[in-house]
Design an enzyme around this catalytic site. Sequence first.
Site, PDB file in Angstrom:
ATOM      1  N   HIS A  52      12.053  59.702 137.027  1.00 53.27           N
ATOM      2  CA  HIS A  52      11.370  61.003 136.855  1.00 53.27           C
ATOM      3  C   HIS A  52       9.855  60.827 136.704  1.00 53.27           C
ATOM      4  O   HIS A  52       9.226  61.489 135.882  1.00 53.27           O
ATOM      5  CB  HIS A  52      11.904  61.770 135.637  1.00 53.27           C
ATOM      6  N   ASN A 125      18.679  68.659 134.025  1.00 49.93           N
ATOM      7  CA  ASN A 125      18.371  68.631 135.452  1.00 49.93           C
ATOM      8  C   ASN A 125      18.581  70.028 136.044  1.00 49.93           C
ATOM      9  O   ASN A 125      19.038  70.929 135.342  1.00 49.93           O
ATOM     10  CB  ASN A 125      19.301  67.639 136.172  1.00 49.93           C
ATOM     11  N   TYR A 335      15.748  57.012 125.441  1.00 51.13           N
ATOM     12  CA  TYR A 335      14.476  57.727 125.637  1.00 51.13           C
ATOM     13  C   TYR A 335      13.407  57.314 124.626  1.00 51.13           C
ATOM     14  O   TYR A 335      12.280  56.995 125.005  1.00 51.13           O
ATOM     15  CB  TYR A 335      14.706  59.242 125.604  1.00 51.13           C
TER      16      TYR A 335
END
Length: 501
Positions: A52, A125, A335
């Site tokens: 991304h 998404n 993350y």
Amino acid sequence: MTKLTTSAGAPVPSNDTTKTAGPRGPAMLDDYQLIEKLAHQNRERIPERVVHAKGWGAAGTFTVTHDISQYTCAKIFSKVGNSCDILSRWSTVAGELGAADAERDVRGFSVKFYTEDGNWDVVGNNTPIFFIRDGFKFPDFIRTQKRHPKTNLRSPEAMFDFWAAQPESIHQVTILMSDRGIPVNPMHMHGYGSHTFSMWNAQGERFWVKFHFRCQQPIRNYTNEQAEDLIGKTRESYQEDLYNAIEDGNFPKWELNIQVMPEAEAETLDFNPFDLTKVWSHKDYPLIPVGMLEFNENPENYFQYIENAAYSPSNKVPGIGFSPDKMLQARVFSYADAHRYRLGTHYEALPANAPKSEMHHYHKDGSMRFFPQVTGHPDAYYEPNQYGESAKPDATAAEPPLKISGDADKYVQEDSDADYVQPRALYKEVLGDDERARLHLNMARAMAPVSDSVRERWYAVLERVHPDYKAGVEQANQDLKSGNIDAYPGIPVTSDTPTTA
Ligand code: NDP
Ligand code: HEM
């Protein structure tokens, strides 16, 4: 006049001429501002996101329009009319920072809600499901989406080889190869939290929940040809469309909806509601409206707010929780780890990430420690401590206990007929004839370079979805080879289709 200064605040006499020993040089080492300027330039890039990397962002407001306090005690949802600031970033998955915007790819859809109880992130998404359902496979999956180590090119052979070995991916690949694989820009697509999450209410009852961001602009997509034309004119069409829409006062909106399943019901279903390759049918779990997101501000500085934004599924607030989905647990780890590497130890102190609510924690020193540490007492730099007024855990924020059972093991979820039911419904019942024809052609194009062995394995997957699917892609493959594709329908251009270039 605004006076130019050094970063230490001293006025600067010149910003374009090096101090030299005599008019012909050489340069003097004590021209510190030359060295400072060059050194700063060398440090202007930070690692791009490992996935991304290319994205577009905006800030705005979320307002609660419907009461869902029966499902959650999250403060933001305690009253209709509550609102909070939001920051979103939309992205493609595989391309690097400089990739063209209008490429066929899944789009990321991240929202940071700055609530009074801290930051809640939905990192989803534009698709309700994903290619795989086990985080162990994620690095391999992404490897197939990025560049081949020798050719340094993207490799359709690797993509379809991997997908053929993970037939549960057919659901997501079908969406990717359908019209929705190239939205005209981020303002014309839905968003999904995708995973199953949870909510708990003031009585401690837990519900399984899916998040949907329903686009309030029409859904609009490009064909491959339209996208290729556009990319030939501009690679930045999403940035241009989004930025200009907001500057022009055309603020994009999405309605947050939830699907809700009572905790105990998950045990009674004939499918695993925590499997990320499956949706919950709207018929069985209707969408419940919650609130409206409106994006009305372009951040003053793209790097500061969008490149520095750190979205993580681990950012949740009391009243909202995870689910047993093992992919989600992998993400909960991944993350924040990526952020410490990409942005630095105290990345959460950066303006994009800092909560707008009070923050009192005991993480201490390290790089980027530029914020005051307020723990309630100057000597309270550890916990527990003797200072009554210092920051203490709040037991009322605890999630109700979750009942789990079974032996710890590596449970392989075998390929099963159940993996084909939903892609079949999408293919046969949701898509119309023209959409199916475009899907066949898009997939045939994407597969054009793959070897016969990979092609045959993938055709076998398509056949299990529906024999027409395999036959349609086979036919499109023949038509591509013979150049006989004029009869394939395009996507009609309407008066509100953006015309960036
Ligand atoms: P519904 O008929 O109620 O929902 C169909 C959904 O599919 C709508 O949300 C529609 O979006 C969306 N859709 C239409 N075209 C595409 C496409 N090319 N790619 C992705 N989504 C598309 O049926 P069900 O809820 O029973 O689901 C049937 C099938 O629809 C599922 O098996 C799944 O493949 C797909 N789907 C289901 C979703 C869900 O959360 N239940 C979400 C998205 C897709 P729109 O409303 O804009 O027309
Ligand atoms: C970005 C890991 C699955 C959506 C990222 C990043 C990592 C990552 C490391 C970069 C983060 C950063 O540097 O800021 C993973 C892992 C996954 C996984 C390990 C599976 C185990 C998913 C799924 C979705 C998703 C299933 C969507 C449902 C996103 C989005 C971004 C992102 C939208 C960009 C966030 C932003 O805008 O900054 N992912 N991911 N990922 N991922 Fe995932």
